[in-house]
Design an enzyme around this catalytic site. Structure first.
Site, short mmCIF file in Angstrom:
data_model
loop_
_atom_site.label_atom_id
_atom_site.label_comp_id
_atom_site.label_asym_id
_atom_site.label_seq_id
_atom_site.Cartn_x
_atom_site.Cartn_y
_atom_site.Cartn_z
N VAL A 134 4.21 -7.27 -9.83
CA VAL A 134 5.41 -7.06 -8.61
C VAL A 134 6.66 -6.69 -9.49
CG1 VAL A 134 6.18 -8.02 -6.72
CG2 VAL A 134 4.04 -8.65 -7.31
N ALA B 130 13.80 -11.05 -17.21
CA ALA B 130 12.88 -12.46 -18.12
C ALA B 130 11.46 -12.21 -17.91
CB ALA B 130 13.30 -13.76 -17.69
N ARG C 172 7.55 -13.29 -20.59
CA ARG C 172 7.32 -13.77 -21.97
C ARG C 172 7.33 -12.95 -23.06
NH1 ARG C 172 2.03 -16.87 -19.12
NH2 ARG C 172 1.68 -14.56 -18.63
N LYS D 269 3.95 -17.68 -2.91
CA LYS D 269 3.59 -18.56 -1.73
C LYS D 269 3.28 -20.09 -1.90
CE LYS D 269 -0.04 -15.92 -3.18
NZ LYS D 269 -0.13 -14.31 -3.36
N ILE E 190 3.54 -6.69 4.87
CA ILE E 190 3.58 -6.66 6.24
C ILE E 190 4.64 -7.75 6.51
CG2 ILE E 190 2.64 -7.70 8.33
CD1 ILE E 190 -0.18 -7.37 7.14
N GLY F 257 -10.27 -4.69 -9.53
CA GLY F 257 -8.63 -5.32 -9.84
C GLY F 257 -8.46 -6.02 -8.36
N LYS G 283 -0.50 -19.56 2.81
CA LYS G 283 0.25 -18.68 3.68
C LYS G 283 0.36 -19.12 5.21
CE LYS G 283 -1.16 -14.80 0.54
NZ LYS G 283 -2.43 -13.81 0.30
N GLY H 114 -0.83 -6.06 -3.68
CA GLY H 114 -0.63 -5.01 -4.55
C GLY H 114 1.00 -4.90 -4.88
#
Ligand code: NAP
Length: 446
Positions: free
Chosen positions: A23, A52, A54, A115, A146, A197, A215, A312
């Site tokens: 994301v 930021a 790792r 979440k 959504i 995936g 959620k 996604g």
């Protein structure tokens, strides 16, 4: 509190992004690519100035050369070089919580897609945001692309919501859809979902229903004004669903979906996550594959269904971006729909009879009188059986310890309490007429 008045409208809004995975990297890419268009929409430039993650050297397909790099997300959250902090690391505690807390405490607006963090700390974070005057956006945390949070906080802000339910996990919906289309097992579908995936290497959080529960708990709070209570949810996953269940459902005019459902009653709230028989003609039955859908039933608008991609990189990043735009425009709403001190302590509704009845699949020993004895046990507890189905093609192999052959029997009950059905099944198991765990699935008359 951060200043978003007209006097600063001419200055760019500087964004710090912690987490450059699926994301985060997509968000940075969109902001770098569509910056000019967004500036036109907003009348103000939005720029990523600091990031930021790792690994600094990992190729993420984005240009981070001109951006300030932080190894520590908390240091980024507090940095003087940003106006808004975006958390896309994940996890309910650890660096995600520490960084979000640090930003909110100093009055800096935060956008997150997390979440797990919201389900565990949502009320505390909303309180921090209200106290410091910062905005907290989390549109992407529920059903990815959504816009359900905005719909609940703003569009339906004045509506009284009676029930919310939906398909909130793309992995589970993909698996159940494939099982409905092809004669393949849960395990085979899961393997394919991992290869494509759609499922994590450790899929348990998704397939056991906990992702949906997180959620649902956030949605229930926005719908009903009670504190977030992810641990007060009855949760069942989909790993025990077989082709026999899918076939009977199809023959009777249903599909099986993993639904999260929360309902308001006079005496409290009911929250549940479990596989469900939904009528083929219902709106959620048409939501297949990795798509998600959330249905909102209100007193005035009868039913609203929001459907779309639930996960996604691009859909999720687009929801993060919509929160950023809202904050840049100066939109202010309490994070959880009502000021956090107005949230009611969570109150669980007492168990009640379920209108739609239950589907029960069990392996009965193939001995004379077994079926009659099972029906009699159910009758003793007042459970009415609507139909009994026995077909050779539904046979699920079961090994009785005494070597007795078994038959797969499907029973459909009329309206009854789930606890009554479970007690009755425990009694039937104790009688020795069945082998293995019975399958119990709710039928919803949506
Ligand atoms: P991801 O691909 O696993 O990315 C996580 C990122 O966080 C990585 O860039 C990682 O750095 C970074 N990170 C981990 N620990 C860190 C630490 N201690 N300090 C600094 N950075 C750290 O996760 P994602 O799929 O993008 O998901 C991000 C968030 O969005 C999660 O809360 C998730 O639940 C939520 N979400 C995701 C989706 C989706 O479709 N993926 C949909 C809705 C919501 P490295 O890259 O260097 O390892």
């Amino acid at each position: 509190m951060q200043d978003f008045s007209d006097s600063v409208a001419a200055t760019p809004l500087r964004i710090g992004v912690a987490g450059l995975g699926n994301v985060g990297a997509t968000l940075v890419r969109i902001l770098q690519k569509d910056g000019v268009e967004l500036t036109k929409k907003l009348g103000r430039q939005i720029v990523v100035t600091a990031v930021a993650a790792r690994s600094r050297s990992r190729d993420r397909g984005i240009d981070i050369a001109g951006l300030e790099w932080f190894d520590d997300p908390v240091a980024l959250a507090k940095s003087d070089g940003i106006d808004l902090f975006v958390e896309l690391i994940g996890g309910e505690d650890g660096p995600a919580f520490a960084a979000v807390k640090a930003a909110l405490e100093m009055g800096r607006p935060v956008v997150t897609a997390n979440k797990a963090l919201l389900a565990k700390h949502g009320v505390a974070l909303a309180r921090m945001a209200e106290e410091s005057g910062a905005q907290l956006g989390f549109e992407a945390a529920v059903a990815g692309g959504i816009p359900v949070i905005k719909t609940l906080r703003e569009g339906l802000g004045s509506a009284r919501i009676a029930r919310v339910y939906g398909i909130m996990n793309g992995t589970c919906n993909y698996i159940l859809t494939r099982m409905g289309q092809e004669d393949i097992s849960f395990a085979e579908c899961l393997k394919d979902a991992q290869a494509l995936g759609y499922a994590e290497a450790d899929p348990s959080f998704d397939v056991d229903g906990f992702d949906t529960a997180h959620k649902l708990s956030i949605l229930a709070t926005l719908c009903f004004g009670y504190e977030i209570a992810p641990d007060k949810i009855h949760v069942e996953g989909i790993s025990k669903i077989t082709q026999a269940d899918i076939k009977v459902a199809a023959d009777l005019g249903y599909k099986i979906k993993l639904l999260g459902m929360a309902q308001r009653y006079e005496d409290g709230i009911e929250q549940r996550v479990h596989p469900t028989f939904v009528p083929k003609g219902s709106a959620v039955a048409g939501v297949d594959g990795v798509m998600n859908a959330v249905a909102l039933e209100t007193d005035h608008v009868h039913e609203l269904l929001l459907a779309g991609p639930g996960a996604g990189g691009p859909p999720t990043a687009s929801s993060v971006l919509s929160d950023i735009l809202d904050i840049a425009r100066g939109t202010r709403v309490p994070p959880l729909g009502v000021p956090s001190q107005e949230l009611l302590p969570y109150k669980q509704a007492p168990l009640r009879a379920h209108d739609g009845g239950f589907y029960i699949r069990l392996n009965a020993k193939d001995v004379p009188g077994a079926l009659a004895a099972i029906a009699a046990r159910m009758g003793e507890r007042g459970i009415s059986i609507e139909s009994v189905i026995q077909r050779p093609d539904l046979h699920v192999k079961a090994n009785a310890a005494d070597g007795q052959p078994t038959r797969t029997v499907v029973l459909l009950t009329q309206q009854t309490l789930e606890t009554t059905v479970r007690e009755s099944l425990a009694q039937i198991a104790a009688d020795g007429f069945i082998v293995g765990e019975p399958q119990l699935i709710r039928i919803e008359l949506l």
